[in-house]
Design an enzyme around this catalytic site. Structure first.
Site, mmCIF file in Angstrom:
data_model
loop_
_atom_site.group_PDB
_atom_site.id
_atom_site.type_symbol
_atom_site.label_atom_id
_atom_site.label_comp_id
_atom_site.label_asym_id
_atom_site.label_seq_id
_atom_site.Cartn_x
_atom_site.Cartn_y
_atom_site.Cartn_z
ATOM 1 N N MET A 1 -1.709 2.620 2.361
ATOM 2 C CA MET A 1 -0.479 2.573 3.152
ATOM 3 C C MET A 1 -0.176 1.118 3.553
ATOM 4 O O MET A 1 0.115 0.333 2.712
ATOM 5 C CB MET A 1 -0.593 3.465 4.400
ATOM 6 C CG MET A 1 -0.750 4.934 4.030
ATOM 7 S SD MET A 1 0.833 5.738 3.744
ATOM 8 C CE MET A 1 1.261 6.234 5.391
ATOM 9 N N CYS A 2 -0.280 0.761 4.793
ATOM 10 C CA CYS A 2 0.173 -0.505 5.371
ATOM 11 C C CYS A 2 1.698 -0.467 5.523
ATOM 12 O O CYS A 2 2.378 0.161 4.730
ATOM 13 C CB CYS A 2 -0.192 -1.752 4.578
ATOM 14 S SG CYS A 2 -1.944 -2.125 4.543
ATOM 15 N N GLY A 3 2.183 -1.117 6.559
ATOM 16 C CA GLY A 3 3.619 -1.203 6.750
ATOM 17 C C GLY A 3 4.004 -2.664 6.832
ATOM 18 O O GLY A 3 3.327 -3.454 7.502
#
Lengths: 298, 243
Positions: A1-3
């Site tokens: 993920m990570c944003g």
């Protein structure tokens, strides 16, 4: 993920709100990565001042008296503005290298987050809300900025493992994805004189760009190079003193949405990061194409 | 017996059940939709302020109509079984994933893997779709008014993908039996995907899909058909390079 998020302002009237807008964008993506968060904000470069953002695990000990000691060591005026575990050291542009060197002996535990004429970088372990609160990011003004909330898939969850990674003056990079050939690339870059602080794959990407630019390529060309030289999945958002760039790998499975109006260019891993921006309902919204470099400059 | 859907006029007179996501949680919305039973009179729903939320109206299994006013995030209308869901905005990744039946209309653009693994029903995207549109589709019909991105219909198994615009790289890579109809240009075909003859039965099928999707002013004869060369069904060492 990570944003990841990025915001590049065209309209000067929005500059006082940059920190607040970018914070809002980042907080909206908290559930993409709860490990750590970071933000880089570019204020206007004045040309007669350089900033070094530093971090210390013991700010009370390391930042006390640092201004006077550093000023004496480098023979130039120095100011130190402390924000929680970080401090922004201001001095004259010609003394940045001397200051870096002096810091190694004066305060060996201090880590340098980034340096340049415009950039300040704040990153820590924890949720975006806690990080932007801790460093008062919402109150910051600036021309552009990038942010990241991390779900660690490569290397440790530490302050230094958080994004953005800065490996050159006023350059920084945030990344969603994972690189599979970062160890090889790191070795090649070390042979070419680059140094590394972490085992993190993203630091390799940042150093790759700095290295290519040090060899005379412009940022656009350096970003093009990532498409053939870096293997793995990535969406990179980069900042420079007056520019803002985006590139996705040819597979492009990491999400990305961009929006542009007369007032700004914005990037978010998801559309919901953009929903509170002014005029978003009438903005041009699109998904950046795979293997395509996008870049804006002031 | 399924309830008669409310007419548009009735909905506009305020008969729709309105769910404002700035006032209520997404969970409340989806729970209310899941509690619908056959024959319920609550056949028209309106969702306000989605603001890119994930999983709006997933798992609906009654023939109701749902109008979402704004753009949605991931997995909107996933697993839809019988509902008519319209997004008056754009949709994030995975819209209509694993749809069973019913229909989904996206008025704007759709992000990656729209209609992935869908087993039935109709997905209409009035704007463009991104990469991997219809990946592993298993019976769904997808009609895209604009363009689709790379690796669309990857490992598609059955159903129809209709594209009025262009298709990106590696269309239909490792395709099994789905039919792909593209009106514009195809950047490149993936492994085992080939152009095929448009026979009268394909024209008829495609015209039916265009009509169902509300496409006017476009003739089925303007499309090219693509499908599987069926060389990769069973492992053959001579084809090793194509896998």
């Amino acid at each position: 993920m990570c944003g990841i998020v990025g915001l590049f302002l065209k309209d000067k009237a929005l500059e006082p709100k940059l920190g607040a807008m970018l914070s809002e964008m980042l907080v909206s993506l908290s559930d993409r990565g709860p490990d750590s968060a970071g933000i880089a904000i570019y204020g206007a470069a004045t040309g007669n001042e350089a900033k070094i953002t530093v971090q210390s695990p013991k700010p009370d000990r390391d930042f006390r008296g640092l201004d006077a000691e550093l000023a004496k060591a480098i023979g130039a005026p120095v100011s130190v503005a402390v924000k929680s575990t970080h401090a922004v050291i201001r001095t004259t542009p010609d003394k940045v290298d001397a200051a870096r060197e002096a810091l190694q002996t004066l305060r060996p535990d201090i880590r340098i987050m980034g340096a340049g004429e415009a950039v300040e970088i704040y990153k820590e372990v924890g949720l975006p809300e806690a990080v932007v609160e801790r460093f008062g990011v919402r109150a910051m003004t600036g021309t552009h900025g990038i942010g990241h909330t991390r779900m660690a898939t490569e290397s440790a969850v530490t302050t230094m493992g958080a994004h953005p990674f800065s490996t050159g003056a006023d350059q920084c990079l945030v990344h969603n994805g994972s690189l599979s050939n970062h160890n090889n690339v790191r070795r090649e870059l070390i042979r070419d004189g680059m140094t590394f602080e972490t085992e993190n794959d993203t630091e390799v990407a940042a150093a790759y760009l700095s290295n290519r630019m040090a060899h005379g390529k412009n940022l656009g060309e350096a970003l093009e190079g990532t498409l053939s030289d870096l293997d793995g999945f990535f969406t990179f958002v980069v900042g420079t003193k007056n520019g803002f760039g985006v590139v996705r790998d040819p597979i492009a499975c990491k999400p990305a949405v961009m929006a542009e109006t007369d007032q700004y260019v914005a990037f978010g891993s998801e559309y919901r990061a953009l929903t509170k921006l002014p005029g978003i309902d009438n903005a041009r919204v699109w998904e950046p194409e795979p293997a395509t470099v996008y870049f804006w400059e002031h | 017996m399924p309830a008669t859907p409310m007419s548009k006029a009735e909905r506009e007179q305020g008969h729709a059940r309105v769910f404002d996501l700035s006032q209520h949680s997404l969970r409340e919305l989806n729970q209310a939709l899941h509690q619908l039973t056959p024959g319920s009179n609550e056949t028209a729903w309106e969702v306000l302020n989605p603001k890119g939320s994930h999983s709006v109206a997933v798992g609906v299994d009654q023939p109701v109509s749902i109008d979402v006013r704004g753009s949605v995030g991931y997995y909107c209308a996933g697993m839809n079984d019988g509902a008519t869901i319209t997004v008056h905005g754009s949709a994030g990744p995975g819209v209509g994933e694993n749809m069973m039946s019913g229909s989904i209309v996206i008025k704007g653009d759709a992000s990656q893997y729209a209609g992935a693994t869908g087993r039935g029903g109709l997905l209409v995207i009035e704007g463009n779709a991104s990469s991997r549109c219809g990946i592993s589709m298993k019976g769904i019909d997808i009609v895209v008014h604009g363009n689709i991105g790379h690796m669309s219909a990857f490992m598609a198994q059955s159903g129809n993908l209709v594209v009025l615009g262009d298709a990106g790289d590696a269309l239909g890579d490792s395709i099994y039996e789905a039919r792909l109809f593209v009106r514009g240009k195809v950047e490149s075909l993936g492994a085992d995907c080939i152009a095929k003859e448009m026979r009268p039965e394909h024209i008829e099928l495609l015209q039916g899909l265009l009509d169902k999707a509300g496409v006017t002013g476009v003739k089925a004869s303007e499309f090219k058909r693509y499908g599987s060369a069926r060389k990769l069904y069973n492992f053959n060492i001579d084809n090793a390079d194509a896998y």
